[in-house]
Design a protein around this motif. Structure first.
Motif, PDB file in Angstrom:
ATOM      1  N   PHE A 193      -4.993  -5.089 -25.760  1.00 44.60           N
ATOM      2  CA  PHE A 193      -5.530  -6.333 -26.304  1.00 44.60           C
ATOM      3  C   PHE A 193      -6.854  -6.634 -25.616  1.00 44.60           C
ATOM      4  O   PHE A 193      -7.055  -6.330 -24.442  1.00 44.60           O
ATOM      5  N   ASP A 194      -7.740  -7.264 -26.347  1.00 45.27           N
ATOM      6  CA  ASP A 194      -9.135  -7.349 -25.906  1.00 45.27           C
ATOM      7  C   ASP A 194      -9.334  -8.192 -24.661  1.00 45.27           C
ATOM      8  O   ASP A 194     -10.024  -7.778 -23.737  1.00 45.27           O
ATOM      9  N   ASP A 241      -1.373 -17.899 -18.822  1.00 51.12           N
ATOM     10  CA  ASP A 241      -2.281 -16.929 -19.433  1.00 51.12           C
ATOM     11  C   ASP A 241      -2.139 -16.937 -20.955  1.00 51.12           C
ATOM     12  O   ASP A 241      -1.141 -17.406 -21.511  1.00 51.12           O
ATOM     13  N   LEU A 242      -3.157 -16.382 -21.612  1.00 57.93           N
ATOM     14  CA  LEU A 242      -3.141 -16.210 -23.064  1.00 57.93           C
ATOM     15  C   LEU A 242      -3.738 -14.849 -23.385  1.00 57.93           C
ATOM     16  O   LEU A 242      -4.861 -14.545 -22.979  1.00 57.93           O
ATOM     17  N   ILE A 243      -2.966 -14.025 -24.073  1.00 54.05           N
ATOM     18  CA  ILE A 243      -3.470 -12.728 -24.525  1.00 54.05           C
ATOM     19  C   ILE A 243      -4.173 -12.923 -25.860  1.00 54.05           C
ATOM     20  O   ILE A 243      -3.615 -13.504 -26.790  1.00 54.05           O
ATOM     21  N   LEU A 244      -5.423 -12.439 -25.934  1.00 53.61           N
ATOM     22  CA  LEU A 244      -6.235 -12.680 -27.127  1.00 53.61           C
ATOM     23  C   LEU A 244      -6.752 -11.367 -27.703  1.00 53.61           C
ATOM     24  O   LEU A 244      -7.362 -10.565 -27.007  1.00 53.61           O
ATOM     25  N   ALA A 293      -0.219 -16.346 -26.993  1.00 49.52           N
ATOM     26  CA  ALA A 293      -0.885 -15.216 -27.628  1.00 49.52           C
ATOM     27  C   ALA A 293      -1.752 -15.739 -28.759  1.00 49.52           C
ATOM     28  O   ALA A 293      -1.423 -16.747 -29.389  1.00 49.52           O
ATOM     29  N   GLY A 294      -2.862 -15.038 -29.029  1.00 53.55           N
ATOM     30  CA  GLY A 294      -3.750 -15.504 -30.077  1.00 53.55           C
ATOM     31  C   GLY A 294      -4.591 -14.391 -30.671  1.00 53.55           C
ATOM     32  O   GLY A 294      -4.703 -13.297 -30.113  1.00 53.55           O
ATOM     33  N   MET A 295      -5.159 -14.687 -31.826  1.00 55.08           N
ATOM     34  CA  MET A 295      -6.110 -13.784 -32.484  1.00 55.08           C
ATOM     35  C   MET A 295      -7.323 -14.602 -32.897  1.00 55.08           C
ATOM     36  O   MET A 295      -7.188 -15.648 -33.524  1.00 55.08           O
ATOM     37  N   VAL A 313       1.640 -17.871 -33.080  1.00 50.37           N
ATOM     38  CA  VAL A 313       0.434 -17.261 -32.515  1.00 50.37           C
ATOM     39  C   VAL A 313      -0.764 -18.141 -32.842  1.00 50.37           C
ATOM     40  O   VAL A 313      -0.904 -18.636 -33.960  1.00 50.37           O
ATOM     41  N   LEU A 314      -1.637 -18.347 -31.872  1.00 45.41           N
ATOM     42  CA  LEU A 314      -2.856 -19.121 -32.089  1.00 45.41           C
ATOM     43  C   LEU A 314      -3.801 -18.309 -32.970  1.00 45.41           C
ATOM     44  O   LEU A 314      -4.291 -17.249 -32.557  1.00 45.41           O
ATOM     45  N   ILE A 315      -4.032 -18.770 -34.181  1.00 45.45           N
ATOM     46  CA  ILE A 315      -4.917 -18.086 -35.118  1.00 45.45           C
ATOM     47  C   ILE A 315      -6.162 -18.942 -35.298  1.00 45.45           C
ATOM     48  O   ILE A 315      -6.098 -20.050 -35.828  1.00 45.45           O
ATOM     49  N   LYS A 316      -7.314 -18.420 -34.871  1.00 48.94           N
ATOM     50  CA  LYS A 316      -8.552 -19.171 -34.962  1.00 48.94           C
ATOM     51  C   LYS A 316      -9.678 -18.280 -35.477  1.00 48.94           C
ATOM     52  O   LYS A 316      -9.670 -17.064 -35.279  1.00 48.94           O
TER      53      LYS A 316
END
Length: 389
Positions: A115-116, A125-128, A168-170, A203-206
């Motif tokens: 993941f980036d 933490d937040l994995i994005l 987690a997010g994208m 999941v945080l979608i932005k």
């Protein structure tokens, strides 16, 4: 605030795409080849005659195409740069949904996936995962521009990470300052769109839009960015397995094509655009058309036996009709009278073009309209739900 920019060495003119990662350009009147670090289709950006920006690579390597112009605005195409753009936006507080977070790590491995970015506010933490989006119309952007199994796999793992208690997010970085809305490209990649829709609760979608300018041989990020609205209700209305499709195919030489009881059609060498529809099983219908071996039934079945290089453009819709689409195509290309229109009053649902229509600005604008811009009418409408995917 010190800005973000990427250098380039030449302005050139796009000619053609040789394969997924190699293009032909004109530079000072001579043909040059360049590396394209972007797997998307990019039909609406890499059209013949468009200005592109090339950066020199190490000796012995092809120059790299980092950007191209659409509507006189530069669009960053180098997908490897997108993580740097995302980090810059986060570091400078330009993504309100991620304010207070700092980059703690990069290329974070979870199981067999990377993941980036790993973000943190000092407590959790937040994995994005970051995605680059270059497909857009007047106000709406769509991702992906080519089917993405990798993106779907990332989403599924992000959902699992979230269920285990970690954020987690994208983040979709849209390289156009004029758009205000973002949607998954449900016409093209129903599976990714379905997973994204299902993941939105956990999941945080932005999505955020950015703009670029050219100055002194550099591509500079504009100092403004904005978060985009995601009108999920449009998916509920439009994204079922039904709708319309365009098939673009090529005849290498003149041919006389027999079409059952309709008789024969004398067709010139060149490109043909077919308009079709399916009230259910849209993907299955398109796959059938593209098969070489099948029982001959539709008019298109007879032509597809003779044709090469078939490409499909799907329009999932509950609000646009096949004859409406045929009328739009007829405003650009010549009809083959009587083909594909036995059950309506249209002169034809098959059209001829001497040149590849995917290099035609008018046809690309038509695709943009039917897949993207016409959705403007639905932006303010929380229409009743219909079966999704």
């Amino acid at each position: 605030m010190k800005g973000l920019s990427f250098p380039f060495t030449h302005e050139a003119t796009f000619v053609s795409r040789i394969n997924r990662f190699k293009v032909s350009c004109l530079l000072d009147g001579k043909e040059v080849f360049a590396y394209l670090p972007n797997p998307g289709r990019l039909w609406d950006i890499l059209a013949p005659g468009r200005k592109v920006y090339l950066a020199e690579s190490p000796e012995g390597s092809l120059p790299t195409l980092i950007a191209a112009e659409k509507d006189s605005l530069p669009i960053l195409l180098h997908t490897h740069y997108t993580n740097r753009v995302a980090q810059f936006l986060i570091d400078h507080g330009l993504v309100p949904s991620l304010s207070g977070l700092n980059v703690k790590g990069k290329e974070v491995r979870v199981r067999d996936r990377r993941f980036d970015l790993l973000l943190s506010d000092g407590r959790e933490d937040l994995i994005l995962e970051v995605k680059s989006c270059t497909l857009f119309g007047e106000r709406i952007a769509l991702f992906p521009d080519a089917k993405t199994e990798r993106g779907a796999a990332h989403l599924l793992l992000l959902r699992e990470i979230s269920k285990r208690g970690m954020r987690a997010g994208m983040l979709f970085v849209v390289h156009s300052p004029k758009v205000s809305f973002f949607l998954p490209h449900y016409h093209l990649d129903a599976e990714f769109s379905k997973i994204l829709f299902q993941a939105r609760e956990s999941v945080l979608i932005k999505a955020v839009s950015v703009g670029w300018k050219v100055a002194e041989r550099r591509l500079e990020l504009l100092p403004t960015a904005k978060e985009l609205e995601i009108p999920w209700h449009i998916l509920k209305k439009e994204a079922g397995d039904r709708g319309l499709y365009l098939l673009v195919l090529r005849l290498e030489s003149d041919a006389v094509v027999g079409v059952g009881r309709k008789g024969t059609f004398s067709l010139r060498a060149g490109y043909y655009i077919y308009v079709g529809s399916s009230k259910r099983g849209l993907e299955k219908r398109v796959r059938r058309h593209k098969r070489r071996r099948k029982r001959l039934f539709w008019h298109m079945d007879y032509l597809s036996r003779e044709a090469k290089d078939m490409k499909d453009i799907v329009i999932r819709t509950n609000s646009l009709g096949e004859c409406e689409l045929a009328h739009l195509v007829a405003s650009i290309f010549s009809p083959i009278l009587g083909f594909g229109s036995s059950d309506c009053r249209c002169p034809s649902h098959l059209f001829f073009s001497r040149d590849n229509p995917l290099g035609s600005e008018h046809f690309l604008r038509l695709i943009q309209y039917v897949q993207i811009d016409r959705l403007d009418d639905l932006l303010g409408s929380n229409a009743r739900n219909s079966p999704l995917f």
